[in-house]
Design a protein around this motif. Sequence first.
Motif, mmCIF file in Angstrom:
data_model
loop_
_atom_site.group_PDB
_atom_site.id
_atom_site.type_symbol
_atom_site.label_atom_id
_atom_site.label_comp_id
_atom_site.label_asym_id
_atom_site.label_seq_id
_atom_site.Cartn_x
_atom_site.Cartn_y
_atom_site.Cartn_z
ATOM 1 N N PHE A 71 -6.204 1.981 24.068
ATOM 2 C CA PHE A 71 -6.078 2.520 22.722
ATOM 3 C C PHE A 71 -5.993 1.355 21.733
ATOM 4 O O PHE A 71 -5.413 0.309 22.045
ATOM 5 N N VAL A 72 -6.561 1.531 20.555
ATOM 6 C CA VAL A 72 -6.419 0.538 19.494
ATOM 7 C C VAL A 72 -5.064 0.761 18.836
ATOM 8 O O VAL A 72 -4.816 1.821 18.242
ATOM 9 N N VAL A 73 -4.175 -0.219 18.934
ATOM 10 C CA VAL A 73 -2.821 -0.061 18.399
ATOM 11 C C VAL A 73 -2.639 -0.781 17.068
ATOM 12 O O VAL A 73 -1.652 -0.547 16.366
ATOM 13 N N ALA A 74 -3.550 -1.661 16.719
ATOM 14 C CA ALA A 74 -3.493 -2.346 15.426
ATOM 15 C C ALA A 74 -4.890 -2.840 15.099
ATOM 16 O O ALA A 74 -5.657 -3.225 15.990
ATOM 17 N N ALA A 75 -5.224 -2.813 13.816
ATOM 18 C CA ALA A 75 -6.552 -3.252 13.377
ATOM 19 C C ALA A 75 -6.436 -3.869 11.995
ATOM 20 O O ALA A 75 -5.637 -3.426 11.167
ATOM 21 N N ASP A 76 -7.219 -4.896 11.776
ATOM 22 C CA ASP A 76 -7.251 -5.542 10.467
ATOM 23 C C ASP A 76 -8.630 -6.162 10.283
ATOM 24 O O ASP A 76 -9.354 -6.410 11.255
ATOM 25 N N LEU A 77 -8.966 -6.415 9.030
ATOM 26 C CA LEU A 77 -10.260 -7.006 8.697
ATOM 27 C C LEU A 77 -10.012 -8.205 7.804
ATOM 28 O O LEU A 77 -9.298 -8.107 6.808
ATOM 29 N N VAL A 78 -10.581 -9.352 8.170
ATOM 30 C CA VAL A 78 -10.348 -10.592 7.430
ATOM 31 C C VAL A 78 -11.679 -11.258 7.131
ATOM 32 O O VAL A 78 -12.714 -10.941 7.726
ATOM 33 N N GLN A 79 -11.615 -12.215 6.209
ATOM 34 C CA GLN A 79 -12.800 -12.991 5.838
ATOM 35 C C GLN A 79 -12.864 -14.317 6.564
ATOM 36 O O GLN A 79 -13.866 -15.023 6.474
ATOM 37 N N ASP A 80 -11.813 -14.683 7.272
ATOM 38 C CA ASP A 80 -11.751 -15.952 7.996
ATOM 39 C C ASP A 80 -12.707 -15.907 9.179
ATOM 40 O O ASP A 80 -12.708 -14.948 9.958
ATOM 41 N N THR A 81 -13.509 -16.949 9.341
ATOM 42 C CA THR A 81 -14.449 -16.985 10.458
ATOM 43 C C THR A 81 -13.759 -17.255 11.785
ATOM 44 O O THR A 81 -14.295 -16.932 12.837
ATOM 45 N N GLY A 82 -12.580 -17.870 11.751
ATOM 46 C CA GLY A 82 -11.841 -18.173 12.971
ATOM 47 C C GLY A 82 -10.726 -17.174 13.212
ATOM 48 O O GLY A 82 -10.399 -16.330 12.372
ATOM 49 N N ASP A 83 -10.122 -17.281 14.426
ATOM 50 C CA ASP A 83 -9.085 -16.333 14.823
ATOM 51 C C ASP A 83 -7.683 -16.932 14.830
ATOM 52 O O ASP A 83 -6.709 -16.180 14.911
ATOM 53 N N VAL A 84 -7.577 -18.256 14.765
ATOM 54 C CA VAL A 84 -6.287 -18.893 15.033
ATOM 55 C C VAL A 84 -5.211 -18.446 14.049
ATOM 56 O O VAL A 84 -4.035 -18.321 14.417
ATOM 57 N N ALA A 85 -5.584 -18.175 12.799
ATOM 58 C CA ALA A 85 -4.582 -17.784 11.797
ATOM 59 C C ALA A 85 -4.257 -16.294 11.847
ATOM 60 O O ALA A 85 -3.419 -15.839 11.062
ATOM 61 N N GLN A 86 -4.882 -15.544 12.754
ATOM 62 C CA GLN A 86 -4.706 -14.095 12.759
ATOM 63 C C GLN A 86 -3.754 -13.610 13.842
ATOM 64 O O GLN A 86 -3.400 -12.429 13.845
ATOM 65 N N LEU A 87 -3.331 -14.482 14.768
ATOM 66 C CA LEU A 87 -2.514 -14.002 15.881
ATOM 67 C C LEU A 87 -1.159 -13.483 15.411
ATOM 68 O O LEU A 87 -0.753 -12.373 15.774
ATOM 69 N N HIS B 121 -10.372 1.309 10.118
ATOM 70 C CA HIS B 121 -9.300 2.192 10.573
ATOM 71 C C HIS B 121 -9.845 3.573 10.934
ATOM 72 O O HIS B 121 -9.361 4.208 11.889
ATOM 73 N N LEU B 122 -10.838 4.040 10.183
ATOM 74 C CA LEU B 122 -11.455 5.322 10.522
ATOM 75 C C LEU B 122 -12.145 5.247 11.872
ATOM 76 O O LEU B 122 -12.016 6.158 12.710
ATOM 77 N N ALA B 123 -12.874 4.162 12.123
ATOM 78 C CA ALA B 123 -13.550 3.998 13.414
ATOM 79 C C ALA B 123 -12.540 3.871 14.551
ATOM 80 O O ALA B 123 -12.748 4.418 15.651
ATOM 81 N N ALA B 124 -11.424 3.163 14.313
ATOM 82 C CA ALA B 124 -10.397 3.030 15.348
ATOM 83 C C ALA B 124 -9.729 4.368 15.629
ATOM 84 O O ALA B 124 -9.398 4.691 16.790
ATOM 85 N N THR B 125 -9.521 5.173 14.589
ATOM 86 C CA THR B 125 -8.959 6.512 14.779
ATOM 87 C C THR B 125 -9.877 7.366 15.646
ATOM 88 O O THR B 125 -9.421 8.067 16.565
ATOM 89 N N ALA B 126 -11.169 7.317 15.359
ATOM 90 C CA ALA B 126 -12.134 8.082 16.153
ATOM 91 C C ALA B 126 -12.145 7.596 17.605
ATOM 92 O O ALA B 126 -12.220 8.406 18.544
ATOM 93 N N HIS B 127 -12.063 6.288 17.799
ATOM 94 C CA HIS B 127 -12.021 5.744 19.164
ATOM 95 C C HIS B 127 -10.796 6.262 19.916
ATOM 96 O O HIS B 127 -10.894 6.650 21.092
ATOM 97 N N ASN B 128 -9.636 6.256 19.262
ATOM 98 C CA ASN B 128 -8.415 6.707 19.936
ATOM 99 C C ASN B 128 -8.489 8.174 20.312
ATOM 100 O O ASN B 128 -8.017 8.574 21.391
ATOM 101 N N LEU B 129 -9.072 9.010 19.465
ATOM 102 C CA LEU B 129 -9.224 10.428 19.811
ATOM 103 C C LEU B 129 -10.211 10.603 20.968
ATOM 104 O O LEU B 129 -9.997 11.451 21.843
ATOM 105 N N ARG B 130 -11.276 9.831 20.954
ATOM 106 C CA ARG B 130 -12.222 9.905 22.075
ATOM 107 C C ARG B 130 -11.544 9.472 23.376
ATOM 108 O O ARG B 130 -11.736 10.083 24.439
ATOM 109 N N ARG B 131 -10.725 8.414 23.293
ATOM 110 C CA ARG B 131 -10.013 7.946 24.485
ATOM 111 C C ARG B 131 -8.996 8.982 24.954
ATOM 112 O O ARG B 131 -8.851 9.220 26.166
ATOM 113 N N LEU B 132 -8.292 9.618 24.020
ATOM 114 C CA LEU B 132 -7.327 10.655 24.389
ATOM 115 C C LEU B 132 -8.018 11.811 25.094
ATOM 116 O O LEU B 132 -7.515 12.337 26.102
ATOM 117 N N HIS B 133 -9.174 12.209 24.593
ATOM 118 C CA HIS B 133 -9.925 13.305 25.228
ATOM 119 C C HIS B 133 -10.322 12.925 26.650
ATOM 120 O O HIS B 133 -10.187 13.734 27.584
#
Length: 536
Positions: free
Chosen positions: A366-382, A514-526
Amino acid sequence: MVEWLPVDHQVWLVLDVVDQLDLAVLTGWYARGGVGRRAYDPAMMLALLVYGYANGVRSSRAIERACHSDVAFRVICAQDPPDHTQIARFRKRHLEAFSDLFTQVLIVCARAGYVRLGIVAIDGTKVAANASIDATHERDWFAGKVAAMTDEAAACDAAEDALFGAGRRGDEPPDGMSGRGAAGRAERAARLRQCLDELAVEHATQAEHTRVQAQHATDYLAQARAGQPRRGRPPRGVDPVALAQAIAEGHAAKYGPEHRYTRRAAKAATTKAETAATEAETATTKAETATTKAETAATEAETATTEAETAATGQRGTPAAAADGKAGHKTGPRRNSTDPDSRLMPTRKGFIQGYNAQLAGSQDHFVVAADLVQDTGDVAQLQPMMAKTSHTADTLRPHRPDPDADHATIGTALADNGYCSDANLTADGPDRLIATGKTHDLTTAATTHPASGPPPEHATATQRMHHRLRTPEGAALYKKRGATIEPINGTLKDRGNFRHFLLRGLQACRAELHLAATAHNLRRLHNLLHNPQPAT
């Protein structure tokens, strides 16, 4: 209509879950009573979007067509299909609500006994923006476009003043009749100015960053010449030949000219200088060859242009050079004129114009958290993603049937080497395993040089993590990272068709994520409700 689909069809779960949600954030927008037609039921519109995103049908026009031809969509809208403009406006109008609805759906999944947080994997994936990469330009291009638009507007105003008279448009109503009219600023001009302002700020920031880097390089070389110990890798911008010579000078000052350390360093400096000279000579030869080819191509282009001008009848003057901002090597910051918030993102298949989507997945996918950033790297997002995941765990705990179970709290967070830094390894929060290198290198090290016991006493944070990843327990635990988060990324992009955004702007695209993650979680629940899997 209940007989149209089997009882275990996904659409019934979507409708049941939507009925359980608190939709005040949606229904509060609509007027109660009064004149005008009634709006479509917000619950029905939300179910349409969620079911569509869960099955890769995201376009408002595609959803409208499905409402006429697909049985599941016809069931949702009760055979009263909305127009695609109403679907698109509903999605755009309620962007701020999708984050809250994402949390509510997670609560429904937790009440069913899912969303197990014993292992949480965090990863970033690049998603293309609703903008062409060809619309990305540097500061000079935007400045030229703004200047050209301003000059064109001034010339047009002067011509109309001469034709109709100052202060008149030419379409005023007859005398004695009132009329109103106002010319708004064009949306494209506003986007161009926004890009230009952002680039000005980024240029100043980049200049300050370059100055600081140059100072660090100078200090590093001074420490080497003085024979002082230096920590970490050489700063960016340090010439390797100059560094080798500085180390040789430092050894000579510290140990004497005949010491073996001094002789070894002097030999290394000489070797680096000879290698650099050879590389410079090779580069010069290549540059001369490229210049010759460019001159030949320019001559051919000039000849072709001359022939075209001669062939064209009634055309005079020299063609103006196209100032599209694409010629030459781009080194400065750039912005996209279609979606100024999007950025150039590196991927394994090249660059795309898009965003960096950060996702945290539970061990039952399940997707438990989601965010969207402009940073090309991941190190500052953990750390932000770990904070969001911890907040999700606290939110779900009161709604679980077993709030004191181990999987109700975060056990270990897993992340690849894109998140590796001393700050991320030592930050407060739950236990974590962060790769210190490529996965195959870690696997090889754990197989050929396994570790046991505690790490060395004076080891750095990275060394302690590398030691843990070489233990059998650490290696086995980190192997679960790919099996936890990669299926979520693949399902979102393949089954959910979420390879690009439909909306534009950082906030709008974050809401769509967040809408796409919500749809994914419902599909996974089903899937879990109708295909139960043993707990791991």
